[in-house]
Design an enzyme around this catalytic site. Structure first.
Site, PDB file in Angstrom:
ATOM      1  CG  ASP A 269      13.222 -64.593  96.716  1.00 47.87           C
ATOM      2  OD1 ASP A 269      12.789 -65.674  97.136  1.00 47.87           O
ATOM      3  OD2 ASP A 269      13.822 -63.776  97.425  1.00 47.87           O
TER       4      ASP A 269
ATOM      5  CD  GLU B 181      14.052 -71.584  98.833  1.00 51.99           C
ATOM      6  OE1 GLU B 181      13.631 -72.256  99.798  1.00 51.99           O
ATOM      7  OE2 GLU B 181      14.648 -70.508  98.936  1.00 51.99           O
TER       8      GLU B 181
ATOM      9  CD  GLU C  39      15.919 -69.617 105.466  1.00 50.38           C
ATOM     10  OE1 GLU C  39      15.119 -69.041 104.708  1.00 50.38           O
ATOM     11  OE2 GLU C  39      16.591 -70.584 105.101  1.00 50.38           O
TER      12      GLU C  39
ATOM     13  CD  GLU D 133      13.832 -60.568 103.869  1.00 47.27           C
ATOM     14  OE1 GLU D 133      12.930 -60.544 102.996  1.00 47.27           O
ATOM     15  OE2 GLU D 133      14.736 -61.412 103.869  1.00 47.27           O
TER      16      GLU D 133
HETATM   17  C1  LIG Z   1      14.673 -61.867 100.023  1.00 49.84           C
HETATM   18  C2  LIG Z   1      14.524 -63.213 100.687  1.00 49.84           C
HETATM   19  N1  LIG Z   1      14.536 -63.298 102.024  1.00 49.84           N
HETATM   20  C3  LIG Z   1      14.401 -64.491 102.644  1.00 49.84           C
HETATM   21  C4  LIG Z   1      14.240 -65.646 101.904  1.00 49.84           C
HETATM   22  C5  LIG Z   1      14.076 -66.975 102.592  1.00 49.84           C
HETATM   23  O1  LIG Z   1      15.006 -67.896 102.226  1.00 49.84           O
HETATM   24  C6  LIG Z   1      14.247 -65.527 100.495  1.00 49.84           C
HETATM   25  N2  LIG Z   1      14.093 -66.614  99.706  1.00 49.84           N
HETATM   26  N3  LIG Z   1      14.383 -64.314  99.917  1.00 49.84           N
END
Ligand SMILES: Cc1ncc(CO)c(N)n1
Length: 247
Positions: free
Chosen positions: A55, A97, A149, A229
């Site tokens: 991520d 983040e 998001e 996702e």
């Molecule tokens: C894979 C993924 N989808 C959405 C978000 C949200 O920003 C993230 N951080 N990572």
């Protein structure tokens, strides 16, 4: 989560229709076994660490995408809409983040400089690149932005609900996206997407190509985000992503 309109979200917006119409894949993306395993405290920490590294790579690729939507908002020239301000706040939180990922990675002994993107991450980042192309309509980009998001907001908020057994050491990660402020931000993105979709559907958007083309492209893009996702969560679980071929 099951497509009921959320408080404060204008009932009957196009995004509301999509969530209802595609609720199975929406639930697949927002109630994935990986998320459920965090919520019930059974998550395999190696899966969490794999998710963390992947991520981080995704979020770094997400920054230029958000910047590209900010540029589109500027070019729309509709200063009164406040769209740019929403995106600027999004970029600001992405800055925090990235710092959080680095701190969390060192907490778990994950060396981010050694993490290579796995196929689902590569595919998702390539999809973000596609959405940055100049020919992509602002409405389509906003549909993707909101969906990306909101999947995280719905997923991680679920891990913070009453009765969840999320391990204390994972609470911070869940709070990151599951908190009310992020929920409000997602509602702002949803309102922009719904406004744009309404204008495209009513044909009142000047210079937009065939308007229903934009609306259907936005819906397809929403579905593609959900698929990416699900593939991303599958990767985190270590289940080789047997996902539907991408159109
Ligand atoms: C894979 C993924 N989808 C959405 C978000 C949200 O920003 C993230 N951080 N990572």
């Amino acid at each position: 989560m099951d497509g009921k309109s959320k408080p404060g979200v204008p009932y009957g917006g196009m995004t509301d229709t999509w969530v209802k119409k595609h609720r199975l894949i929406y639930i697949g993306a927002t109630r994935h076994p990986f998320i459920l395993s965090i919520r019930d405290g059974t998550v395999d920490l190696s899966a969490f660490k794999r998710w963390l590294g992947q991520d981080y790579i995704f979020v770094r690729a997400f920054v230029p995408f958000v910047a590209s939507v900010l540029i589109r908002a500027y070019k729309k020239g509709d200063e009164s809409s406040g769209d740019m301000e929403v995106m600027l706040s999004g970029l600001g939180s992405l800055n925090d983040e990235i710092a959080w990922f680095k701190q969390e990675a060192s907490k778990w002994g994950v060396d981010l400089s050694q993490v290579a993107p796995e196929k689902p991450t590569q595919h998702y980042c390539r999809f973000l690149e596609e959405l940055m192309r100049p020919e992509v309509d602002y409405t389509v980009a906003m549909a993707a932005f909101w969906a990306i998001e909101t999947v995280y907001q719905e997923s991680f908020a679920h891990c913070l609900e009453e009765g969840s057994k999320t391990p204390p050491e994972l609470q911070e990660a869940c709070q990151r996206w599951g908190n009310d402020g992020f929920g409000h931000y997602c509602s702002s993105l949803r309102n922009i997407a719904d406004r744009q979709l309404e204008k495209a559907a009513s044909g009142s958007e000047p210079l937009v190509k065939v308007s229903e083309d934009v609306v259907s492209k936005a819906e397809v893009t929403f579905l593609r985000v959900l698929e990416y996702e699900v593939d991303f969560w599958n990767m985190s679980c270590g289940t080789a992503g047997h996902s539907a071929p991408k159109p």
